[in-house]
Motif scaffolding. Structure first.
Motif, PDB file in Angstrom:
ATOM      1  N   GLU A  20      32.822  27.735  37.025  1.00 18.10           N
ATOM      2  CA  GLU A  20      32.028  27.460  35.831  1.00 18.10           C
ATOM      3  C   GLU A  20      31.763  28.771  35.091  1.00 18.10           C
ATOM      4  N   GLY A  21      32.075  28.794  33.816  1.00 18.89           N
ATOM      5  CA  GLY A  21      31.797  29.989  33.011  1.00 18.89           C
ATOM      6  C   GLY A  21      32.938  30.980  32.965  1.00 18.89           C
ATOM      7  N   LEU A  22      33.976  30.806  33.793  1.00 17.42           N
ATOM      8  CA  LEU A  22      35.129  31.712  33.697  1.00 17.42           C
ATOM      9  C   LEU A  22      36.027  31.229  32.557  1.00 17.42           C
ATOM     10  N   ASP A  23      36.450  32.158  31.701  1.00 17.97           N
ATOM     11  CA  ASP A  23      37.223  31.714  30.543  1.00 17.97           C
ATOM     12  C   ASP A  23      38.719  31.657  30.856  1.00 17.97           C
ATOM     13  N   ALA A  24      39.471  31.103  29.897  1.00 16.51           N
ATOM     14  CA  ALA A  24      40.915  30.896  30.112  1.00 16.51           C
ATOM     15  C   ALA A  24      41.630  32.218  30.366  1.00 16.51           C
ATOM     16  N   GLY A  25      41.166  33.285  29.701  1.00 15.36           N
ATOM     17  CA  GLY A  25      41.824  34.583  29.880  1.00 15.36           C
ATOM     18  C   GLY A  25      41.720  35.077  31.309  1.00 15.36           C
ATOM     19  N   LEU A  26      40.519  35.002  31.859  1.00 17.97           N
ATOM     20  CA  LEU A  26      40.327  35.494  33.233  1.00 17.97           C
ATOM     21  C   LEU A  26      41.032  34.582  34.246  1.00 17.97           C
ATOM     22  N   LEU A  27      40.942  33.275  34.025  1.00 21.01           N
ATOM     23  CA  LEU A  27      41.634  32.351  34.948  1.00 21.01           C
ATOM     24  C   LEU A  27      43.137  32.611  34.922  1.00 21.01           C
ATOM     25  N   THR A  28      43.675  32.814  33.733  1.00 18.66           N
ATOM     26  CA  THR A  28      45.121  33.054  33.613  1.00 18.66           C
ATOM     27  C   THR A  28      45.499  34.372  34.280  1.00 18.66           C
ATOM     28  N   GLU A  29      44.641  35.361  34.138  1.00 18.31           N
ATOM     29  CA  GLU A  29      44.903  36.652  34.791  1.00 18.31           C
ATOM     30  C   GLU A  29      44.949  36.493  36.314  1.00 18.31           C
ATOM     31  N   LEU A 151      41.211  27.322  42.138  1.00 17.72           N
ATOM     32  CA  LEU A 151      42.256  28.223  41.625  1.00 17.72           C
ATOM     33  C   LEU A 151      43.628  27.886  42.205  1.00 17.72           C
ATOM     34  N   LEU A 152      43.658  27.569  43.493  1.00 18.81           N
ATOM     35  CA  LEU A 152      44.980  27.267  44.069  1.00 18.81           C
ATOM     36  C   LEU A 152      45.480  25.918  43.554  1.00 18.81           C
ATOM     37  N   ASP A 153      44.571  25.029  43.219  1.00 18.35           N
ATOM     38  CA  ASP A 153      44.998  23.776  42.591  1.00 18.35           C
ATOM     39  C   ASP A 153      45.568  24.047  41.194  1.00 18.35           C
ATOM     40  N   LEU A 154      44.898  24.901  40.425  1.00 17.84           N
ATOM     41  CA  LEU A 154      45.411  25.259  39.095  1.00 17.84           C
ATOM     42  C   LEU A 154      46.771  25.943  39.209  1.00 17.84           C
ATOM     43  N   PHE A 155      46.891  26.827  40.200  1.00 17.24           N
ATOM     44  CA  PHE A 155      48.150  27.547  40.431  1.00 17.24           C
ATOM     45  C   PHE A 155      49.279  26.547  40.713  1.00 17.24           C
ATOM     46  N   THR A 156      48.991  25.570  41.568  1.00 15.86           N
ATOM     47  CA  THR A 156      49.996  24.568  41.952  1.00 15.86           C
ATOM     48  C   THR A 156      50.377  23.712  40.750  1.00 15.86           C
ATOM     49  N   ILE A 157      49.377  23.283  40.001  1.00 10.37           N
ATOM     50  CA  ILE A 157      49.656  22.455  38.819  1.00 10.37           C
ATOM     51  C   ILE A 157      50.501  23.249  37.822  1.00 10.37           C
ATOM     52  N   ARG A 158      50.101  24.496  37.567  1.00  9.69           N
ATOM     53  CA  ARG A 158      50.830  25.303  36.580  1.00  9.69           C
ATOM     54  C   ARG A 158      52.271  25.508  37.024  1.00  9.69           C
ATOM     55  N   CYS A 171      50.521  24.316  28.590  1.00  8.29           N
ATOM     56  CA  CYS A 171      50.802  23.727  29.904  1.00  8.29           C
ATOM     57  C   CYS A 171      49.659  22.823  30.374  1.00  8.29           C
ATOM     58  N   PHE A 172      48.431  23.277  30.259  1.00  8.97           N
ATOM     59  CA  PHE A 172      47.300  22.482  30.754  1.00  8.97           C
ATOM     60  C   PHE A 172      46.799  21.487  29.701  1.00  8.97           C
ATOM     61  N   ARG A 173      47.012  21.820  28.419  1.00 11.58           N
ATOM     62  CA  ARG A 173      46.419  20.980  27.367  1.00 11.58           C
ATOM     63  C   ARG A 173      46.989  19.572  27.363  1.00 11.58           C
ATOM     64  N   GLY A 195      37.832  24.386  36.008  1.00 16.09           N
ATOM     65  CA  GLY A 195      39.043  25.165  35.731  1.00 16.09           C
ATOM     66  C   GLY A 195      39.945  24.483  34.716  1.00 16.09           C
ATOM     67  N   LEU A 196      40.183  23.190  34.911  1.00 18.96           N
ATOM     68  CA  LEU A 196      41.059  22.451  33.987  1.00 18.96           C
ATOM     69  C   LEU A 196      40.475  22.437  32.576  1.00 18.96           C
ATOM     70  N   ARG A 197      39.174  22.211  32.464  1.00 16.07           N
ATOM     71  CA  ARG A 197      38.544  22.176  31.130  1.00 16.07           C
ATOM     72  C   ARG A 197      38.677  23.537  30.459  1.00 16.07           C
ATOM     73  N   ALA A 198      38.441  24.610  31.218  1.00 15.59           N
ATOM     74  CA  ALA A 198      38.533  25.957  30.612  1.00 15.59           C
ATOM     75  C   ALA A 198      39.949  26.230  30.124  1.00 15.59           C
ATOM     76  N   LEU A 199      40.943  25.662  30.802  1.00  8.84           N
ATOM     77  CA  LEU A 199      42.339  25.903  30.410  1.00  8.84           C
ATOM     78  C   LEU A 199      42.837  24.870  29.408  1.00  8.84           C
ATOM     79  N   GLY A 200      41.969  23.981  28.960  1.00  5.74           N
ATOM     80  CA  GLY A 200      42.308  23.123  27.824  1.00  5.74           C
ATOM     81  C   GLY A 200      42.647  21.690  28.140  1.00  5.74           C
TER      82      GLY A 200
END
Ligand code: CP
Length: 343
Positions: A20-29, A151-158, A171-173, A195-200
């Motif tokens: 919560e509160g982490l933005d798309a830039g940091l998550l992507t990094e 994060l590992l779920d986002l990594f797997t989805i991406r 990709c996430f939108r 995580g998913l919401r932050a990534l769109g």
């Protein structure tokens, strides 16, 4: 619980308590850094010297197979010294408080604590009281958050839904995601949604009987479905959640078999999914409950890949927080490349 606690004044991670509160830039990094570590892990030399001389202590007050071992392996791959405190055999069983446990272990010059606890907010408590320079990673606190699982779920989805080449911003939108099962007790669901919401991602359905849906979850930007066929309609990603029987004090369900009949991912329901839909589950699985037993590792299942990705993702978080300053945050991937060429 304040999400800001985990960022320093430059917006870099100091602790990891929640997505919560982490933005798309940091998550992507973080995901990009994990991709680099994943490449290293697939090569012959899996170990990097990034955290040599650092001490990481695993404090697991609840059972764990995947999270604890992959945190340990991740820290060892980064050359840190790792201690696993056996909580049942520790002085907490004699009444030592969490605060005194933290201060005692800090006195041994620990740099990072990985904390799993049954109480929501336990990791925040540690972070609030940690000495300057000591970091806390939340390995799951009550129903609240499980950020590295998110994060590992986002990594797997991406990885599996971004098509060929580098994942683009869309990709996430465009994804349609169903999160199915015990949403009420699930810290994984909350971290995945943040995580998913932050990534769109805008099309997220939570699918469960009314007794397993927390009040007000729509405010997180998800749609509630009480019928599984509606929830699974056209989805790209199915995230199954374990029925957390150990947290169910009341009668949430008539029976496990009725849950499986009404909300389980049966062979028939899998056959009705899109051919390219992926199936995920954080584990441990209740076979024959959340998913038909012999379909758990079927061709659309990424359950074991999730476990594997957990190592790279946890390495990324540890290196970005604890690595040499030039290797942290936005510089994480460049630092990793430098470490590789110097090795
Ligand atoms: N996904 C997960 O947290 O599994 P463990 O309880 O085995 O760590």
């Amino acid at each position: 619980m304040s999400p800001e606690l985990q960022l320093d004044s430059h917006g870099r991670l100091r602790h990891l308590l929640t997505l919560e509160g982490l933005d798309a830039g940091l998550l992507t990094e973080i995901l990009d850094t994990a991709e680099e570590f994943d490449k290293t892990l697939r090569g012959p030399e899996k170990k990097l010297p990034l955290l040599r001389g650092r001490t990481i202590i695993n404090l697991f007050f609840e059972p764990s197979t995947r999270t604890r071992t992959t945190f340990e392996l991740a820290a060892k791959r980064l050359s840190a010294d790792v201690l696993n405190l056996q909580m049942a055999a520790s002085s907490t069983s004699k009444g030592e408080t969490l605060f005194d446990t933290l201060k005692t272990l800090e006195a041994m010059q620990a740099d990072m604590f990985v904390v799993r606890h049954e109480a929501s907010g336990a990791a925040h408590f540690f972070a609030q009281h940690a000495a300057p320079g000591v970091s806390i990673l939340n390995a799951g606190d009550g129903r609240h958050a499980h950020p590295t699982q998110g994060l590992l779920d986002l990594f797997t989805i991406r990885r599996y839904k971004s098509g060929a080449g580098r994942p683009g911003p869309d990709c996430f939108r465009k994804l349609r995601v169903a999160i199915v099962g015990d949403v009420l007790h699930s810290r994984v669901a909350r971290s995945d949604i943040h995580g998913l919401r932050a990534l769109g991602t805008t099309d997220i359905r939570v699918v469960a009987p009314p007794t397993l849906i927390p009040a007000g979850i729509e405010q997180m930007g998800v749609r509630v479905c009480h019928r599984i066929d509606e929830g699974l309609d056209g989805v790209d990603v199915v995230i199954l959640l374990r029925l957390q029987k150990e947290r169910m004090l009341g009668a949430y369900l008539p029976s496990m078999s009725e849950f499986h009949r009404d909300f389980g991912l049966t062979r028939k329901r899998i056959e009705a999914l899109r051919r390219d839909a992926i199936i995920m589950h954080p584990g441990p699985i209740n076979r024959g409950v959340e998913i038909e037993g012999d379909m758990a590792y079927g061709p659309q299942s990424l359950i074991l890949q999730q476990v594997q990705h957990g190592i790279a993702v946890r390495m990324a978080v540890m290196a970005m927080i604890l690595g040499p300053p030039q290797r942290r945050a936005a510089d994480g991937r460049r630092g990793l490349r430098r470490a590789r060429s110097a090795a």
